[in-house]
Design a protein around this motif. Structure first.
Motif, PDB file in Angstrom:
ATOM      1  N   PHE A  86       0.750  -1.301   0.094  1.00 18.78           N
ATOM      2  CA  PHE A  86      -0.037   0.217   0.022  1.00 18.78           C
ATOM      3  C   PHE A  86       0.754   1.459  -0.195  1.00 18.78           C
ATOM      4  N   ALA A 107     -12.582  -1.337  -3.399  1.00 19.77           N
ATOM      5  CA  ALA A 107     -11.276  -1.782  -3.011  1.00 19.77           C
ATOM      6  C   ALA A 107     -11.282  -2.788  -2.098  1.00 19.77           C
ATOM      7  N   LEU A 111      -9.913  -6.764  -2.929  1.00 19.62           N
ATOM      8  CA  LEU A 111      -8.792  -7.288  -2.249  1.00 19.62           C
ATOM      9  C   LEU A 111      -9.153  -8.693  -1.332  1.00 19.62           C
ATOM     10  N   GLN A 163      -8.025   4.924   4.000  1.00 16.19           N
ATOM     11  CA  GLN A 163      -7.922   3.777   3.108  1.00 16.19           C
ATOM     12  C   GLN A 163      -6.927   2.533   3.591  1.00 16.19           C
ATOM     13  N   LEU A 167      -7.986  -1.237   4.560  1.00 18.29           N
ATOM     14  CA  LEU A 167      -7.291  -2.169   3.662  1.00 18.29           C
ATOM     15  C   LEU A 167      -6.371  -3.057   4.595  1.00 18.29           C
TER      16      LEU A 167
END
Lengths: 255, 431
Positions: A86, A107, A111, A163, A167
């Motif tokens: 990332f 997203a 993933l 984000q 994530l």
């Protein structure tokens, strides 16, 4: 975790001139470690971050990069993300017309799919995103706006951190996330990054200033200039740089 | 005779002597005049500014016959498949240009609303038809409207009396059915009385794979304080020619929103002509075209005439073009001398996905009043590589990221459609 060997990268400018930017970078980051790369403008720090994330306007002319033993440079950007990489961008892109929450959910679920997990249902996602957005200090209204569109510099950075929190990547690169941030925001970045620190997660912090490193204590500090890592050391190197400036190292290297 | 030679023989033969036994004299006269004017002007050529990029050679290459009526029994399935999902709507059906009463939900309309074929309207409601009929159609500017006026046989007549609100969308399904190379020429008239309100979804659809031509005219009058919301969805057959002339006349404080989505047909030309006749009239026009194949062509001409002070208008047109496709946008804003206090906006933005796609964008202003605020702009660009990389770096694969970006580009126009059933239908056709 991440190994970079003799990485050489060039870029072609508007006049089609080929300009070398990275001139043989070597770096090895083990699981659980936090490394910082410091260096003056134009030293190649951001290029390194972007090459790792897979931006294709750079030409890799030499070198090998492996992430957990896998050839990173052979992977598409989305495949790198699926392997846990990332990059928090220095200048996050505005995407008009694309809803921020929709983007986050897509997203996250992409993933999850790549990693063999079922998609998060709407209710669970909403709960998660609401708790994370509070942590980064953004109003919930930002979820309903277009990605980064019309956000202030600080808001964009907070959105990057959001984000990252959503994530939960295993290899995090922060590209000058501290630039343009006030003290409160800086503390938030530090808090969020520290909450993710673990024995299996590595972090690479690219910064000009030692300030962010007060919040995110690095295990190793590298100084980069002119496309190379000039020196590596522990966190005292950052303080030394802050006191003496980059000129000190550069002149020392020449002599 | 020179001008005549420019009109293909099949077209010359098929027009000119159309009369209904029941047609009122004024209409017969009007038709004859339009036919004569059409013949006199001939077909437009590329020397004509309004037709500069338009290749009309299909008119001479083809030999279109007049489309015939279809047995309603054959259509039940396809029509039921086409009902809007999500929420109630009132379906009105035209097939090959003929209004099909037996396939339409006439009973769902409020009792005071008139919905029938143009043929019937001329028999039973000739006064309303005449009161809303244009004095004149400029055959030089709108030759295919003249052709239609001379040749139309049917179409929908829909009239809302004063203070009548239809609280669910009217879905006008204009279907083309059959496998011959024919021309269909419906003329629709929609009249909104004072304080009335209508949401109309006009869907032009066909499974037909052969070349055919749809040449339609829509005449709309919007009364004082009335509100009309139109969403047109053009997905004609992939080798079809779609010509449409839409004439809207707006009275005092009326509000119109017209959104045009185009993804079907090989050739599409829409002329939207709005006259803001009285003060306070407000008109928002927008459109979105999505061209996917070689040779596909779309041509939007919008003429908005500010004939009265304190009137507002907006044009927002966007498009995505792929392969060797072409699009033309010509937005023309005309502000008459005494039309002061005008607000107007004009924009056309295009996204080209291939190096062979072409866009000709021409926003035009013609202003004779001095108290006018008007903004305009046009852009043509490619997909934002930065945004694409940003999304991919978050794990979204390239194809999906492209799709999200294209949807994002369309969103500005898409958000003007509020009814979930209509929105869903558009999304099915656009992506």
């Amino acid at each position: 975790m991440l190994t970079i060997k003799d990485l050489q990268v060039t870029i072609q400018d508007e006049k089609q001139n080929i300009k070398p930017i990275l001139r043989g970078v070597n770096l090895s980051i083990k699981p659980g470690e936090v490394h910082a790369i410091m260096g003056p403008n134009g030293s190649g720090k951001s290029t390194l971050a972007n090459v790792l994330a897979g931006r294709d306007e750079y030409q890799v002319t030499n070198g090998v990069v492996t992430l957990n033993g896998e050839d990173l440079l052979a992977l598409e950007p989305e495949e790198r993300a699926a392997r846990g990489l990332f990059l928090a961008f220095q200048y996050p892109t505005e995407i008009p017309g694309v809803n921020n929450m929709y983007f986050l959910r897509t997203a996250l679920n992409e993933l999850r799919k790549r990693n063999g997990l079922p998609p998060l249902d709407a209710a669970d996602f909403l709960m998660l995103v609401k708790s994370k957005i509070r942590e980064v200090g953004l109003d919930e209204a930002f979820l309903h706006r277009a990605v980064n569109e019309g956000f202030s510099g600080g808001e964009k950075k907070r959105n990057e951190v959001l984000q990252m929190m959503m994530l939960e990547p295993s290899f995090i690169i922060l590209d000058e996330t501290d630039s343009g941030l006030d003290i409160d925001a800086l503390q938030m970045v530090g808090r969020c990054v520290n909450s993710l620190r673990s024995a299996t997660r590595s972090i690479l912090v690219v910064t000009h200033y030692q300030r962010l490193l007060d919040y995110i204590q690095p295990d190793v500090v590298h100084v980069m200039a002119n496309g190379k890592i000039l020196r590596s050391g522990d966190k005292t190197l950052a303080h030394e740089l802050e006191a003496k400036g980059y000129g000190w190292l550069e002149s020392e290297m020449k002599s | 005779m020179n001008e005549l030679a420019m009109i293909p023989a099949w077209l010359q033969k098929s027009g000119g002597d159309k009369t209904w036994s029941s047609a009122p004299t004024w209409l017969t006269d009007f038709r004859r005049k339009q036919w004569d004017a059409f013949l006199k002007n001939g077909l437009p050529t590329r020397k004509d500014e309004r037709w500069k990029y338009t290749d009309l050679s299909f008119l001479t290459n083809k030999n279109f016959s007049t489309a015939a009526r279809v047995d309603p029994y054959l259509l039940r399935d396809v029509i039921n498949q086409h009902r809007l999902q999500r929420g109630e709507s009132i379906l009105l059906v035209c097939v090959n240009g003929y209004f099909m009463e037996t396939l339409s939900d006439i009973a769902k309309l409020p009792r005071q609303v008139i919905a029938c074929s143009m043929g019937k309207a001329l028999q039973h409601h000739a006064d309303i038809v005449r009161a809303n009929w244009p004095d004149h159609i400029d055959a030089q500017k709108y030759p295919f409207a003249s052709l239609n006026a001379a040749m139309f046989e049917d179409g929908l007549f829909l009239s809302l009396p004063d203070d009548c609100e239809i609280n669910m969308p009217v879905h006008l399904l204009s279907l083309v059915f059959g496998d011959e190379e024919f021309i269909a020429q419906p003329l629709h008239m929609i009249v909104l009385g004072q304080n009335s309100k209508l949401t109309l979804a006009e869907e032009c659809f066909s499974h037909a794979v052969q070349a055919y031509m749809m040449n339609s005219v829509m005449m709309m009058t919007v009364g004082n304080h009335a509100k009309l919301d139109v969403c047109k969805i053009q997905q004609e057959g992939r080798n079809a020619v779609h010509m449409a002339n839409i004439f809207i006349t707006q009275k005092r404080h009326s509000q119109v929103s017209f959104t045009n989505f185009s993804s079907g047909s090989l050739f599409a030309r829409d002329d939207l002509v709005v006259k803001l006749l009285e003060p306070g009239a407000d008109c928002h026009t927008s459109g979105f075209y999505r061209l996917r194949s070689d040779g596909q062509y779309v041509d939007y001409h919008i003429d908005i005439d500010h004939a009265a002070p304190h009137s507002n208008s907006e044009m927002l047109y966007k498009g995505i073009l792929d392969k060797k496709s072409r699009a033309v946008f010509n937005g023309r804003l005309f502000v008459e001398k005494d039309a002061q206090k005008i607000l107007a906006y004009q924009a056309n933005h295009n996204l080209l996905l291939s190096s062979e796609a072409e866009v000709y964008s021409k926003p035009e202003l013609e202003i004779y009043a001095d108290d006018v605020k008007c903004k305009h702009g046009a852009t043509t660009g490619q997909i934002d590589q930065e945004a694409l990389f940003y999304m991919r770096s978050r794990g979204i694969d390239k194809e999906e990221a492209m799709d999200i970006l294209l949807r994002g580009f369309a969103e500005e126009v898409m958000q003007r459609v509020t009814h979930p059933g209509i929105k869903m239908r558009i999304q099915e056709t656009m992506y």
